[in-house]
Write a protein that holds these residues in place. Structure first.
Motif, short mmCIF file in Angstrom:
data_model
loop_
_atom_site.label_atom_id
_atom_site.label_comp_id
_atom_site.label_asym_id
_atom_site.label_seq_id
_atom_site.Cartn_x
_atom_site.Cartn_y
_atom_site.Cartn_z
N GLY A 189 0.84 -0.88 -0.05
CA GLY A 189 -0.32 -0.01 -0.28
C GLY A 189 0.69 0.98 0.09
N ASP A 363 -4.50 8.62 -1.33
CA ASP A 363 -3.60 7.89 -1.74
C ASP A 363 -3.44 6.34 -1.77
OD1 ASP A 363 -1.51 10.46 -0.42
OD2 ASP A 363 -1.60 10.50 -2.28
N PRO A 386 -6.23 8.27 -9.00
CA PRO A 386 -5.00 7.05 -10.06
C PRO A 386 -3.53 7.42 -9.70
CG PRO A 386 -5.38 10.22 -11.68
CD PRO A 386 -6.21 10.01 -10.31
N SER A 387 -2.68 5.96 -10.29
CA SER A 387 -1.98 5.33 -10.00
C SER A 387 -1.72 5.96 -8.47
CB SER A 387 -0.63 6.52 -9.86
OG SER A 387 0.55 5.84 -10.84
N ARG A 388 -2.84 5.19 -7.48
CA ARG A 388 -1.93 4.82 -6.25
C ARG A 388 -2.59 2.97 -6.04
NH1 ARG A 388 -0.53 9.07 -7.51
NH2 ARG A 388 -0.45 10.69 -5.83
N PRO A 389 -1.86 2.70 -5.08
CA PRO A 389 -1.70 1.15 -4.53
C PRO A 389 -2.66 1.54 -4.01
CG PRO A 389 -0.46 2.24 -3.27
CD PRO A 389 -0.57 3.69 -4.20
N ILE A 414 -4.53 -1.98 -12.66
CA ILE A 414 -4.05 -2.69 -12.89
C ILE A 414 -2.97 -3.26 -12.27
CG2 ILE A 414 -3.85 -0.86 -15.35
CD1 ILE A 414 -1.24 -0.62 -13.67
N ASN A 415 -2.66 -4.32 -12.50
CA ASN A 415 -1.31 -4.72 -11.89
C ASN A 415 -2.51 -5.52 -10.31
OD1 ASN A 415 0.74 -5.56 -11.77
ND2 ASN A 415 1.61 -4.38 -10.29
N ILE A 450 -3.55 -1.02 -8.98
CA ILE A 450 -2.80 -0.47 -8.43
C ILE A 450 -4.03 1.18 -9.04
CG2 ILE A 450 -1.34 1.61 -9.41
CD1 ILE A 450 1.15 -0.31 -9.49
N THR A 451 -4.36 1.70 -9.29
CA THR A 451 -5.61 2.89 -10.18
C THR A 451 -4.98 3.23 -11.18
OG1 THR A 451 -5.26 4.55 -8.66
CG2 THR A 451 -7.04 3.24 -7.57
N VAL A 452 -5.79 3.88 -12.19
CA VAL A 452 -5.45 4.38 -13.46
C VAL A 452 -6.42 4.76 -13.40
CG1 VAL A 452 -3.57 2.75 -14.15
CG2 VAL A 452 -6.09 2.65 -15.09
N VAL A 453 -6.30 6.04 -14.41
CA VAL A 453 -7.73 6.90 -14.54
C VAL A 453 -8.96 5.93 -15.07
CG1 VAL A 453 -8.69 8.73 -16.38
CG2 VAL A 453 -6.02 8.93 -15.14
#
Lengths: 484, 306
Positions: A189, A363, A386-389, A414-415, A450-453
């Motif tokens: 995290g 975050d 976006p781009s946060r675990p 993703i991931n 991980i989040t993305v847009v």
């Protein structure tokens, strides 16, 4: 709090942890504040008073009077004769090899003979001791020392200690979250100072405490909670300084949908029930802390623990003074006013928390609860940038399979990884190193990603191209084509 | 951006992670005017990256797209250029917790290696802590310094090029924790002890071989460490798959004399599994383990300075 320089000392009102061999027990700051700092730990009753002022990490012995005494550094008494056997072919376990009886040993203890001496006596009065192999003798001595030479260490609480303690003593309270799984969550995290974290847990506040420890008081946390209020029994064991709580917010799950749909208002707050819940949560907290302290006591002994609120109430009911009744009325008016102020403050805090969530720029997200994780994940992810675990813990694997599927459908992540950790402890001794005999069968499962847009167009997320992002194509073909 | 603080938009000089798909990603140094080749085409930093939000989708010249991610120590561990064998996040996680690391902690580490653990430690002790890392290989030490600079964390770390077994960590009596990942950790236990604060400091030694562990435990005991505990941790990953299993044909219950069990002379069974399949399959979701997994990395031994 102790910073740099000298070692930290045990003070009144501290939160401490008692340690004996591998067993831990948390002592709440209530206990260290009370007059009778009496505690039971590992079948021993003693007073904590003498611990105050000593450095954390000090080991104590329990005297026959039930007081703590710092253990003196003593020379290890080695048995004079290094006489030992080669194997156990001739050793018969008839239960008669120890010549000292229960009464003999009790007499020694009553005389105040130190544990070390008792162990020595046991060795000398064992007919089979010198026939045992050196290893067996070692094992025998260790076992007797553990029983008779009990030393208690007082240590500072930490995630390491508290998560190990909870997993060993009250795993049900933390949904069987094993400490290494918790460790993975904190790292996956990317929990660190300055984050704005969303935490949803029903692990008695242990996960919240772990997150707070890794944030060091920097950043902010919004704790989502079911029912009337968050449970933070374990959080208080950490002994965080007050400023840590300045940026800790809470928000009720029951208001999440309204917040997401834009219909959130503080008018329909479950206020009175919330306040009542808070009080009952408070009592529950006290009950929980006394649970931590009294173990499996018969209820009479549990009642011995000083509980000032209860005593006060019984006193009130018994007195029939008229003057007393007048004062009581005044008190009631003050209570109502106090309640109103509290309500107003609650509302204010709720609005603050809602505002923080509405920014949708958290975050990270940590979920570890008894609830099915899918609805929690799908709604709470909306608040994450976006781009946060994000990391979701579940005691069982299957609900996470569902989460995985639902997240694929939703898109914007993703991931994705579904995992568990396997943990094994070792005994390391010369010529006797091997894994320990027992190990945990399971420590729960994690789903991380991980989040993305998020692309609102649904078609995007289910195109073959989008799917290629996640699954290795060769595997996909093999499993979806039916074998003929 | 930095490895210890989140940023929202991609800036010139950032290290970003380009995500192409399942477990396929690589780090990129964002720079005005440069381009990066991917299998989906070219990414032009000035137009495609700089100013964009982290987590954005970027379409490459050939039409395919990628995601640009904010760097984290975990992503770095999966993508950094290896100069040595590295520690992965599974071990790093338990090390961090068992050493009781948090903002403000002072940590000593040796060897620095490829900096995988170093980045994770720096992230955890920021903004008020410090990492003292010792590496005996000159080029590796220099490469580590360079990377810490590029990643905006040089104020949180001191790299020293020396042999920890001979010269220690360069600090005394201040460390909250010490980590050893060297061939002969027992030779550094004394130095570890003097680097650690007076009471309550934690130590961890990572060794692939049990013989190393035995010698290290003995040394820890000799130097008066307590709570000595050795463990190992392994990651088990599951792939989420929808599985279809065929229902076997067990024949008819009554009428046919030849209905018990499989009968190769039974015309209804010959060459008809596919037909049965259309009627008789069961689908379910499963978490399927990988065929081959990591079975061992190293033993982790923890202890407390008393």
């Amino acid at each position: 709090a102790m910073e740099g320089g000298g070692s930290a000392r045990i003070r009144e009102g501290d939160c401490a942890v008692l340690k004996r061999d591998e067993v831990f027990k948390a002592v709440s700051h209530h206990t260290l504040l009370c007059y009778f700092r009496k505690i039971i730990f590992e079948k021993q009753w003693f007073y904590l008073d003498n611990a105050i002022g000593h450095v954390y990490g000090t080991t104590f012995e329990v005297t026959s009077g039930g007081n703590l005494q710092p253990k003196q550094e003593v020379e290890e008494t080695t048995t004079e004769t290094k006489e030992a056997g080669t194997d156990n072919r001739n050793i018969v376990d008839d239960g008669k090899s120890q010549k000292l009886t229960h009464d003999d040993i009790k007499a020694l203890k009553d005389k105040g003979i130190k544990g070390q001496e008792i162990v020595q006596q046991l060795i000398e009065n064992s007919t089979t001791f010198r026939d045992k192999t050196e290893f067996a003798q070692d094992k025998y001595i260790k076992k007797k020392k553990k029983k008779y030479e009990a030393v208690i260490t007082i240590v500072k609480p930490s995630t390491r200690i508290l998560s190990t303690m909870y997993y060993a003593r009250e795993p049900g309270k933390i949904n069987h979250l094993r400490y290494d799984t918790l460790a993975q969550m904190l790292t996956l995290g990317n929990i660190h100072a300055g984050n704005k974290m969303i935490v949803m847990e029903t692990c008695a506040g242990l996960v919240l405490g772990a997150v707070m420890e890794r944030m060091g008081g920097y950043g902010s946390i919004i704790q989502m909670y079911p029912g009337g209020g968050p449970v933070r029994a374990a959080t208080s064991c950490f002994g965080f300084p007050k400023p840590f709580f300045d940026n800790l917010h809470e928000f009720p799950l029951s208001k999440v949908h309204s917040l997401l749909s834009g219909t959130f208002t503080t008018e329909t707050l479950p206020e009175d029930s919330a306040l009542m819940e808070e009080e009952s949560n408070g009592l529950a907290e006290e009950k929980q802390t006394s649970l931590q302290e009294t173990e499996e006591e018969p209820s009479t002994e549990a009642a011995m623990e000083i509980n000032p609120t209860e005593e006060q109430e019984t006193m009130d009911i018994n007195t029939e003074d008229v003057e007393f009744k007048e004062n009581k009325e005044k008190e009631n008016k003050e209570n109502v006013r106090e309640k109103q102020i509290k309500q107003w403050e609650r509302r204010k805090k709720l609005i603050e928390a809602a505002a923080l969530l509405r920014e949708k720029n958290a975050d990270g997200l940590i979920v570890a609860s008894k609830f099915h994780p899918a609805p929690l994940l799908l709604s709470l992810l909306e608040f994450v940038a976006p781009s946060r675990p994000f990391v979701v813990y579940c005691q069982y694997k299957e609900p996470l399979l569902e989460c995985y599927t639902k997240l694929r459908e939703r898109g914007g992540v993703i991931n994705l990884k579904l995992s568990e950790t396997w943990l094994r402890n070792y005994q390391v001794l010369p010529d006797r190193s091997h894994p320990k005999l027992t190990m945990s069968g399971g420590g729960g499962y994690l789903l991380s990603g991980i989040t993305v847009v998020l692309d609102k167009s649904r078609s995007e997320s289910s195109t073959p191209e989008a799917l290629k992002m996640e699954e290795p194509s060769s595997k996909r073909c093999k499993l979806q084509d039916p074998p003929c | 951006m930095s490895f210890v603080e989140y940023g929202d938009t991609i800036k010139d000089g950032d290290t970003a992670i380009v995500f192409l798909g399942h477990e396929s990603m690589f780090p990129v140094k964002v720079q005005h005017g440069t381009v990066t080749q991917t299998k989906y085409g070219v990414i032009r930093h000035s137009t495609d990256l700089i100013g964009k939000k982290y987590g954005s989708k970027v379409t490459c010249s050939k039409g395919g797209w990628v995601f640009i991610l904010h760097p984290t120590p975990e992503l770095w561990t999966m993508n950094l250029p290896h100069r040595t064998q590295i520690l992965y996040s599974t071990d790093i996680s338990i090390i961090t917790m068992m050493l009781e690391l948090k903002p403000g902690s002072i940590v000593c580490e040796s060897g620095t290696g490829s900096g995988s653990l170093s980045h994770a430690l720096i992230r955890t002790v920021a903004p008020t802590g410090h990492l003292y890392t010792v590496e005996f290989h000159q080029q590796r030490a220099e490469k580590a310094r360079e990377e810490f600079r590029e990643h905006g964390v040089e104020h949180l770390v001191t790299v020293t090029n020396q042999d920890v077994c001979k010269n220690g960590f360069g600090v005394s009596n201040i460390a909250d924790a010490v980590f050893l990942d060297i061939p002969s950790p027992w030779e550094a236990i004394g130095h570890a002890k003097s680097a650690l604060k007076a009471e309550g400091g934690r130590i961890c030694s990572f060794s692939p071989c049990i013989e190393q562990v035995q010698r290290t435990c003995l040394a820890m005991e000799e130097y008066g460490f307590t709570e000595i505990n050795t463990l190992e941790i392994l990651l088990r990953v599951y792939n989420v798959r929808t599985i279809s299993l065929q229902i076997p044909d067990l024949g008819k219950a009554a009428e046919d004399n030849s209905s018990s069990g499989f009968d190769s002379s039974n015309p209804s069974q010959q060459g008809s599994p596919c037909a049965n399949l259309q009627q008789g399959t069961v689908q379910f979701k499963s978490g399927v383990p990988l065929r081959e997994v990591v079975g061992h990395t190293g033993y982790l031994t923890f202890a407390t300075k008393s």
